[in-house]
Design a protein around this motif. Structure first.
Motif, PDB file in Angstrom:
ATOM      1  N   LYS A 221       0.826  -1.206   0.000  1.00  0.00           N
ATOM      2  CA  LYS A 221       0.000   0.000   0.000  1.00  0.00           C
ATOM      3  C   LYS A 221       0.859   1.254   0.000  1.00  0.00           C
ATOM      4  O   LYS A 221       0.517   2.261  -0.636  1.00  0.00           O
ATOM      5  N   GLU A 222       1.985   1.204   0.703  1.00  0.00           N
ATOM      6  CA  GLU A 222       2.880   2.359   0.762  1.00  0.00           C
ATOM      7  C   GLU A 222       3.508   2.629  -0.599  1.00  0.00           C
ATOM      8  O   GLU A 222       3.622   3.793  -1.023  1.00  0.00           O
ATOM      9  N   GLU A 223       3.897   1.569  -1.294  1.00  0.00           N
ATOM     10  CA  GLU A 223       4.505   1.740  -2.616  1.00  0.00           C
ATOM     11  C   GLU A 223       3.500   2.281  -3.622  1.00  0.00           C
ATOM     12  O   GLU A 223       3.818   3.188  -4.408  1.00  0.00           O
ATOM     13  N   LYS A 229       0.995   9.321  -5.904  1.00  0.00           N
ATOM     14  CA  LYS A 229       1.364  10.714  -5.626  1.00  0.00           C
ATOM     15  C   LYS A 229       2.220  11.290  -6.757  1.00  0.00           C
ATOM     16  O   LYS A 229       1.930  12.388  -7.277  1.00  0.00           O
ATOM     17  N   ILE A 230       3.252  10.553  -7.157  1.00  0.00           N
ATOM     18  CA  ILE A 230       4.165  11.056  -8.190  1.00  0.00           C
ATOM     19  C   ILE A 230       3.476  11.156  -9.547  1.00  0.00           C
ATOM     20  O   ILE A 230       3.636  12.143 -10.276  1.00  0.00           O
ATOM     21  N   ARG A 243      10.816  17.768 -15.316  1.00  0.00           N
ATOM     22  CA  ARG A 243      11.629  18.722 -14.556  1.00  0.00           C
ATOM     23  C   ARG A 243      10.787  19.913 -14.109  1.00  0.00           C
ATOM     24  O   ARG A 243      11.143  20.592 -13.149  1.00  0.00           O
ATOM     25  N   GLN A 244       9.662  20.133 -14.789  1.00  0.00           N
ATOM     26  CA  GLN A 244       8.742  21.190 -14.396  1.00  0.00           C
ATOM     27  C   GLN A 244       7.694  20.660 -13.396  1.00  0.00           C
ATOM     28  O   GLN A 244       7.491  21.234 -12.333  1.00  0.00           O
ATOM     29  N   SER A 245       7.039  19.541 -13.751  1.00  0.00           N
ATOM     30  CA  SER A 245       5.953  19.036 -12.893  1.00  0.00           C
ATOM     31  C   SER A 245       6.466  18.482 -11.564  1.00  0.00           C
ATOM     32  O   SER A 245       5.751  18.484 -10.561  1.00  0.00           O
ATOM     33  N   LEU A 246       7.717  17.990 -11.551  1.00  0.00           N
ATOM     34  CA  LEU A 246       8.280  17.413 -10.325  1.00  0.00           C
ATOM     35  C   LEU A 246       9.438  18.267  -9.788  1.00  0.00           C
ATOM     36  O   LEU A 246      10.326  17.767  -9.084  1.00  0.00           O
ATOM     37  N   LYS A 247       9.425  19.538 -10.082  1.00  0.00           N
ATOM     38  CA  LYS A 247      10.543  20.422  -9.747  1.00  0.00           C
ATOM     39  C   LYS A 247      10.746  20.595  -8.245  1.00  0.00           C
ATOM     40  O   LYS A 247      11.834  21.002  -7.804  1.00  0.00           O
ATOM     41  N   ASN A 248       9.739  20.280  -7.442  1.00  0.00           N
ATOM     42  CA  ASN A 248       9.872  20.456  -5.998  1.00  0.00           C
ATOM     43  C   ASN A 248      10.720  19.372  -5.330  1.00  0.00           C
ATOM     44  O   ASN A 248      10.985  19.454  -4.128  1.00  0.00           O
ATOM     45  N   TYR A 249      11.116  18.360  -6.105  1.00  0.00           N
ATOM     46  CA  TYR A 249      11.954  17.299  -5.551  1.00  0.00           C
ATOM     47  C   TYR A 249      13.423  17.615  -5.845  1.00  0.00           C
ATOM     48  O   TYR A 249      13.861  17.594  -7.004  1.00  0.00           O
ATOM     49  N   ALA A 250      14.170  17.905  -4.787  1.00  0.00           N
ATOM     50  CA  ALA A 250      15.554  18.365  -4.947  1.00  0.00           C
ATOM     51  C   ALA A 250      16.444  17.321  -5.619  1.00  0.00           C
ATOM     52  O   ALA A 250      17.403  17.668  -6.317  1.00  0.00           O
ATOM     53  N   ASN A 251      16.139  16.054  -5.415  1.00  0.00           N
ATOM     54  CA  ASN A 251      16.993  14.990  -5.951  1.00  0.00           C
ATOM     55  C   ASN A 251      16.489  14.440  -7.292  1.00  0.00           C
ATOM     56  O   ASN A 251      16.843  13.329  -7.692  1.00  0.00           O
ATOM     57  N   LEU A 252      15.655  15.209  -7.996  1.00  0.00           N
ATOM     58  CA  LEU A 252      15.050  14.713  -9.242  1.00  0.00           C
ATOM     59  C   LEU A 252      16.102  14.381 -10.295  1.00  0.00           C
ATOM     60  O   LEU A 252      16.080  13.291 -10.879  1.00  0.00           O
ATOM     61  N   GLU A 253      17.018  15.301 -10.556  1.00  0.00           N
ATOM     62  CA  GLU A 253      17.988  15.086 -11.640  1.00  0.00           C
ATOM     63  C   GLU A 253      18.884  13.880 -11.341  1.00  0.00           C
ATOM     64  O   GLU A 253      19.128  13.045 -12.223  1.00  0.00           O
ATOM     65  N   LYS A 280       9.893   5.554  -5.544  1.00  0.00           N
ATOM     66  CA  LYS A 280      10.610   5.023  -4.383  1.00  0.00           C
ATOM     67  C   LYS A 280      11.741   5.958  -3.959  1.00  0.00           C
ATOM     68  O   LYS A 280      12.005   6.149  -2.764  1.00  0.00           O
ATOM     69  N   GLU A 281      12.410   6.556  -4.959  1.00  0.00           N
ATOM     70  CA  GLU A 281      13.547   7.436  -4.655  1.00  0.00           C
ATOM     71  C   GLU A 281      13.081   8.820  -4.204  1.00  0.00           C
ATOM     72  O   GLU A 281      13.635   9.392  -3.262  1.00  0.00           O
ATOM     73  N   LEU A 282      12.071   9.357  -4.860  1.00  0.00           N
ATOM     74  CA  LEU A 282      11.649  10.728  -4.559  1.00  0.00           C
ATOM     75  C   LEU A 282      10.836  10.824  -3.273  1.00  0.00           C
ATOM     76  O   LEU A 282      10.804  11.882  -2.639  1.00  0.00           O
ATOM     77  N   CYS A 283      10.168   9.717  -2.892  1.00  0.00           N
ATOM     78  CA  CYS A 283       9.282   9.752  -1.722  1.00  0.00           C
ATOM     79  C   CYS A 283       9.913   9.120  -0.486  1.00  0.00           C
ATOM     80  O   CYS A 283       9.205   8.716   0.449  1.00  0.00           O
ATOM     81  N   LYS A 284      11.224   9.017  -0.457  1.00  0.00           N
ATOM     82  CA  LYS A 284      11.908   8.444   0.709  1.00  0.00           C
ATOM     83  C   LYS A 284      11.652   9.296   1.949  1.00  0.00           C
ATOM     84  O   LYS A 284      11.594  10.515   1.873  1.00  0.00           O
TER      85      LYS A 284
END
Length: 284
Positions: A221-223, A229-230, A243-253, A280-284
């Motif tokens: 359920k968490e995954e 969400k993403i 890069r625009q829609s997910l720009k609030n995630y600092a580790n996106l690039e 999984k990476e962005l929502c850690k």
């Protein structure tokens, strides 16, 4: 009384609808299937696609049975138990007519399916088969996808355009959040397209029956919540690069580089598996 004897003792569906003076309610997304050849075919296609002959040793759930056309076709295939969830009080008496002949193996729940807990533990397999009310089909599917491992199968009818979104491949106009959630959790088989004339009253759109079978290792359920969400954020700006829609995630690039995509990609170019890794990476 055995199931075949009980069903043969019931009046025809059209007689039942006419005798109770029932009309489909647009507000509840109702369109009735009164042709037993069609409902029998839906159930038969579901069974054959799963490689099983009937629903013996299984508990089958149906949402929105209405006058009971699909209900009768399911019962012909010998479920150990069947539960119908019906919000419209007008159809409870029809369901009670069936229950009076079949006894405790046939359960009636007069409730909103969105609020009903289908996931309680049982020792037998669970199947859901339903001509879903159009206005709650997507919320219901999403609810079931979160717990897909609890079910043996879902055999569900949607408006054709919704079904196209569910099975859409990447880089297509219909590909989106719903496609990704469904394809990450299940193997999906297109069983049957129905034209509007199959229904009473006839809707303005075609319908499609899809079979969902859980993958061997469905997401937790968490995954699935992280993926939802993403993808909701990414597809809220469908024509924009992530890069625009997910720009609030600092580790996106950095994350994109690690999973073999680029921030310049648009969401419809990213596969369900890539979205899973991204979430999984962005929502850690």
């Amino acid at each position: 009384m055995d199931i075949d004897t009980a069903l043969s003792a019931l009046p025809s569906l059209r007689t039942t609808v006419e005798s109770y003076g029932l009309l489909a309610k647009k507000s509840l997304g109702q369109n009735f299937l009164l042709n037993s050849n069609i409902t029998d075919k839906i159930v038969a296609l579901s069974l054959s696609s799963q490689g099983i002959k009937d629903f013996a040793q299984s508990h089958v759930f149906e949402v929105g049975p209405g006058p009971g056309g699909l209900t009768r076709s399911i019962l012909k295939n010998c479920p150990q138990k069947m539960t119908v969830i019906e919000l419209d009080d007008r159809f409870i008496k029809i369901m009670q007519d069936i229950q009076n002949k079949l006894g405790d193996m046939f359960e009636i729940v007069n409730a909103d399916a969105l609020q009903y807990d289908f996931t309680y533990e049982e020792d037998i397999k669970k199947h859901i088969i339903s001509n879903l009310p159009y206005n709650i089909s997507v919320p219901l599917l999403t609810k079931w996808l979160y717990d897909i491992g609890k079910y043996q199968s879902l055999t569900l009818m949607f408006q054709k355009e919704v079904a196209e979104r569910i099975i859409a491949p990447i880089k297509s106009k219909d590909y989106g959040r719903l496609s990704i959630l469904a394809q990450l959790q299940s193997k999906i088989t297109r069983l049957y397209d129905l034209n509007p004339e199959c229904f009473t009253p006839a809707p303005k759109v075609w319908s499609t029956v899809l079979l969902f079978e859980p993958l061997d290792t469905p997401l937790s359920k968490e995954e699935i919540a992280a993926v939802e969400k993403i993808t909701a954020q990414a597809f809220s700006m469908r024509r924009k690069m992530i890069r625009q829609s997910l720009k609030n995630y600092a580790n996106l690039e950095y994350t994109c580089k690690n999973i073999g995509i680029t921030p310049q990609m648009r969401p419809e170019e990213i596969t369900p598996t890539q979205f899973l890794t991204l979430s999984k990476e962005l929502c850690k």
